[in-house]
Scaffold this motif. Structure first.
Motif, mmCIF file in Angstrom:
data_model
loop_
_atom_site.group_PDB
_atom_site.id
_atom_site.type_symbol
_atom_site.label_atom_id
_atom_site.label_comp_id
_atom_site.label_asym_id
_atom_site.label_seq_id
_atom_site.Cartn_x
_atom_site.Cartn_y
_atom_site.Cartn_z
ATOM 1 N N GLU A 174 0.833 -1.232 -0.010
ATOM 2 C CA GLU A 174 0.069 0.030 -0.064
ATOM 3 C C GLU A 174 0.938 1.257 -0.060
ATOM 4 N N VAL A 187 1.287 4.288 -2.977
ATOM 5 C CA VAL A 187 1.080 5.790 -2.742
ATOM 6 C C VAL A 187 2.463 6.447 -3.379
ATOM 7 N N PHE A 188 3.532 5.603 -3.127
ATOM 8 C CA PHE A 188 4.881 6.429 -3.525
ATOM 9 C C PHE A 188 5.022 6.054 -5.320
ATOM 10 N N ILE A 216 2.544 0.873 -15.643
ATOM 11 C CA ILE A 216 2.222 -0.566 -15.304
ATOM 12 C C ILE A 216 2.503 -1.162 -13.956
ATOM 13 N N VAL A 234 -0.422 0.245 -11.820
ATOM 14 C CA VAL A 234 -1.958 -0.779 -11.863
ATOM 15 C C VAL A 234 -1.821 -2.175 -11.698
ATOM 16 N N LEU A 235 -0.622 -2.809 -11.594
ATOM 17 C CA LEU A 235 -0.542 -4.098 -11.185
ATOM 18 C C LEU A 235 -0.682 -4.083 -9.849
ATOM 19 N N LEU A 286 -2.200 -1.647 -7.846
ATOM 20 C CA LEU A 286 -3.595 -1.539 -7.452
ATOM 21 C C LEU A 286 -4.325 -2.692 -7.403
ATOM 22 N N GLY A 287 -4.309 -3.743 -8.671
ATOM 23 C CA GLY A 287 -4.874 -4.764 -8.828
ATOM 24 C C GLY A 287 -4.590 -5.815 -7.425
ATOM 25 N N TYR A 288 -3.381 -6.011 -7.086
ATOM 26 C CA TYR A 288 -2.951 -6.504 -5.769
ATOM 27 C C TYR A 288 -3.741 -6.066 -4.656
ATOM 28 N N ALA A 303 -6.634 -4.622 -4.902
ATOM 29 C CA ALA A 303 -8.022 -4.945 -5.085
ATOM 30 C C ALA A 303 -8.409 -6.390 -4.823
ATOM 31 N N LEU A 304 -7.377 -7.305 -5.247
ATOM 32 C CA LEU A 304 -7.318 -8.738 -4.810
ATOM 33 C C LEU A 304 -7.630 -9.144 -3.195
ATOM 34 N N ALA A 310 -0.019 -13.801 -6.190
ATOM 35 C CA ALA A 310 -0.219 -12.678 -6.882
ATOM 36 C C ALA A 310 1.130 -11.689 -6.817
ATOM 37 N N ALA A 352 3.632 -10.804 -9.945
ATOM 38 C CA ALA A 352 3.969 -9.670 -10.355
ATOM 39 C C ALA A 352 5.496 -9.385 -10.469
ATOM 40 N N ASP A 361 6.797 -10.681 -13.270
ATOM 41 C CA ASP A 361 6.555 -9.912 -14.439
ATOM 42 C C ASP A 361 7.329 -8.467 -14.816
ATOM 43 N N VAL A 386 8.216 -6.849 -18.159
ATOM 44 C CA VAL A 386 7.347 -5.531 -18.705
ATOM 45 C C VAL A 386 8.676 -4.520 -19.021
#
Lengths: 221, 52, 265
Positions: free
Chosen positions: C85, C89-90, C121, C124-125, C127-129, C131-132, C149, C153, C156, C160
């Motif tokens: 988290e 933010v950073f 990327i 977003v990755l 943020l998905g974590y 959300a999961l 997850a 990431a 990945d 990326v």
């Protein structure tokens, strides 16, 4: 092991063959998106040809999300996955079986989308070999990542709306590299040693391995 | 009053503002949770005493 | 108690160091020869980006330690979410400060620079974590899922980065010069940049410790609420079984009570 993989794949393909969700919902969806891209870009012939590979992969990616969700919903509904576990089928075999079935469904989708792209965007292929190999590798990569994340996010309430957010950023390299493969091929300077193809293959091999290892842990509740 | 060129101030402001807000939010959340925890053991004692 | 004191010390140190960085960055250092005052953003942007990567590194290590059975502990999961988290933010701030720098330097708010794109990327990755993690499920399931997850990431990110770097370099001859490479850094400016790195690293440690504590407290509150709920249920069934006991006679009622107490334990 091989027998189990084929049995799982056969089961999924049979369900698909009887329900025809991919054929009746997902393929038309992909074609509708292709038409919308045409509208959005105002049918400027030159632009359409140039961006055809990118549009193809974006459309395939979005449409495959449906197939992936569907593939996992089959297991979640009625606790079907518990049945497979009770039969003593290794999660790795389940993973490869489902991947195989997903691969078949995605291939149908990709052929339809490619046909649409050729007709609507008058795209050209160049090297059929490069495009085909990159598409096969990319499909394996998309399927592997999708199955693992689909299993991770499987939940009655929110699972399916979360899948795109989880999967799309992860698959960014595939979109970039697979698109570049096709662009190189249609530009006439792409061979089987295209560096982008290497990237697609590396990505797919890595995530095939990761998926096989983690699918069981991701599924278990 | 723009001291430097506006962009610099905006950048520093964004960093200080966001980190300050996030930090303050964490402090408030922590304090709230702590307050929620304090009365619970007392209530539990009251529940359990007649049983023993 | 002692962790609280340590956290307080780190917090105030971070506050002091950030204040010092701001004073040094805005007032003490001279404007850069090439970029003028704009170079002052250099004292915050790279340190903030560094902390984002540090945070994701910590999340990955904590997730791996959670998944590995010998070291499996709730604490690693709590550390993973705390660090992720703070990292988000950073990362957000990295994008914002990069964009603010890019507007006057490049003339656009956004450019498809390799580093910028990778960072986006990454944002977003994770943020998905997060959300999961918000999917309602048992703690163990959530911890295991999110640890997997986080590791995926982590695997990945280099791919990326590599693909985006290739994409940019193969596409346009020269990539946009990244921050700072075209300006000489020396003397007080270098020291201020170093100060920025140390200051924001302290901020990271303070925030992660605090977020970790919040996560632990939240779980404790959840446990308490569950326990109270159980006690209430037990009290209710005691009343109802009492009523049944008076109806049916004492013997059966007593046995019921002991049964219920067993269930509660």
């Amino acid at each position: 092991m091989i027998g189990h993989i084929l049995a799982v794949a056969k089961k999924d393909i049979l369900i698909e063959y009887r329900s025809k969700v991919a054929l009746n919902e997902v393929v038309p969806f992909a074609l509708a998106v292709l038409l919308l891209f045409g509208f959005a870009l105002d049918t400027q012939a030159k632009v359409l040809v140039e961006i055809a590979p990118g549009v193809f992969w974006v459309v395939v990616l979005f449409s495959s999300l449906y197939l992936i969700s569907r593939s996992l919903r089959l297991e979640r509904d009625n606790g079907a996955i518990d049945g497979l576990a009770l039969l003593g089928i290794d999660p790795i075999a389940i993973f490869f079986g489902k991947l195989l079935a997903l691969f078949v469904a995605m291939t149908v989708l990709e052929v339809a989308a490619a046909a649409g792209i050729f007709v609507l965007f008058s795209a050209n292929l160049g090297s059929l070999l490069l495009v085909t190999v990159s598409a096969v590798a990319a499909t394996i990569g998309i399927g592997s990542v999708g199955l693992v994340y689909g299993a991770l996010a499987s939940s009655e309430q929110v699972g399916e709306s979360l899948l795109p957010l989880l999967v799309l950023p992860l698959l960014a390299p595939i979109v970039i590299a697979a698109t570049k493969c096709w662009s190189d091929a249609s530009g006439g300077h792409g061979g089987i040693y295209d560096p982008w193809l290497k990237l697609v293959v590396v990505f797919s091999v890595v995530f095939l391995a990761v998926g096989a290892v983690s699918f069981g842990a991701a599924l278990e509740d | 009053m723009i001291l430097l060129n506006g962009y610099v101030e905006a950048g520093y402001g964004a960093v200080i503002g966001a980190l300050g807000a996030y930090g303050a939010w964490l402090l408030v959340r922590g304090a709230r949770l702590k307050r929620a925890l304090v009365p619970a053991p007392v209530e539990q004692e009251r529940h359990q005493k007649p049983k023993d | 108690m002692s962790t609280r004191v340590i956290r307080g010390i780190i917090g105030f140190t971070a506050l002091g160091l950030v204040a010092a960085t701001v004073v040094m960055g805005l007032f003490v250092t001279p404007p850069d020869a090439v970029q003028g005052n704009l170079a002052r953003l250099l004292y915050v942007h790279p340190p903030v980006a560094w902390v984002a990567y540090l945070a994701y590194g910590v999340t990955s290590i904590a997730s791996a330690l959670y998944l590995w059975r010998p070291t499996r502990s709730r604490r690693w999961d709590q550390l993973a979410v705390a660090s992720a988290e703070v990292g988000v933010v950073f990362t957000g701030l990295t994008l914002v400060t990069g964009s603010i720098w890019g507007r006057p330097a490049w003339g656009v708010w956004w450019t498809w620079d390799a580093r910028l794109t990778t960072t986006a990327i990454l944002f977003v990755l994770y943020l998905g974590y997060l959300a999961l993690r918000r999917i309602p499920t048992s703690r163990e399931t959530r911890a295991r899922r999110s640890a997997i997850a986080a590791l995926i990431a982590f695997i990945d990110v280099p791919i990326v980065h590599e693909s985006v770097v290739w994409w940019r370099t193969l596409h346009q001859g020269a990539t946009v010069a990244s921050l700072g490479t075209n300006s000489k850094i020396h003397g007080i400016m270098a020291w201020t940049l170093l100060l920025g790195f140390v200051a924001f690293t302290f901020v990271y440690f303070w925030m992660t410790m605090l977020r970790f504590q919040v996560e632990r407290l939240a779980e404790q509150v959840e446990d308490e609420e569950f326990k109270n709920w159980e006690l209430e249920r037990a009290a209710e069934s005691e009343i109802s079984s009492g009523a049944i006991a008076t109806l049916l006679g004492d013997g059966i009622g007593d046995r019921d009570d002991t049964l219920i107490e067993h269930k509660v334990r």
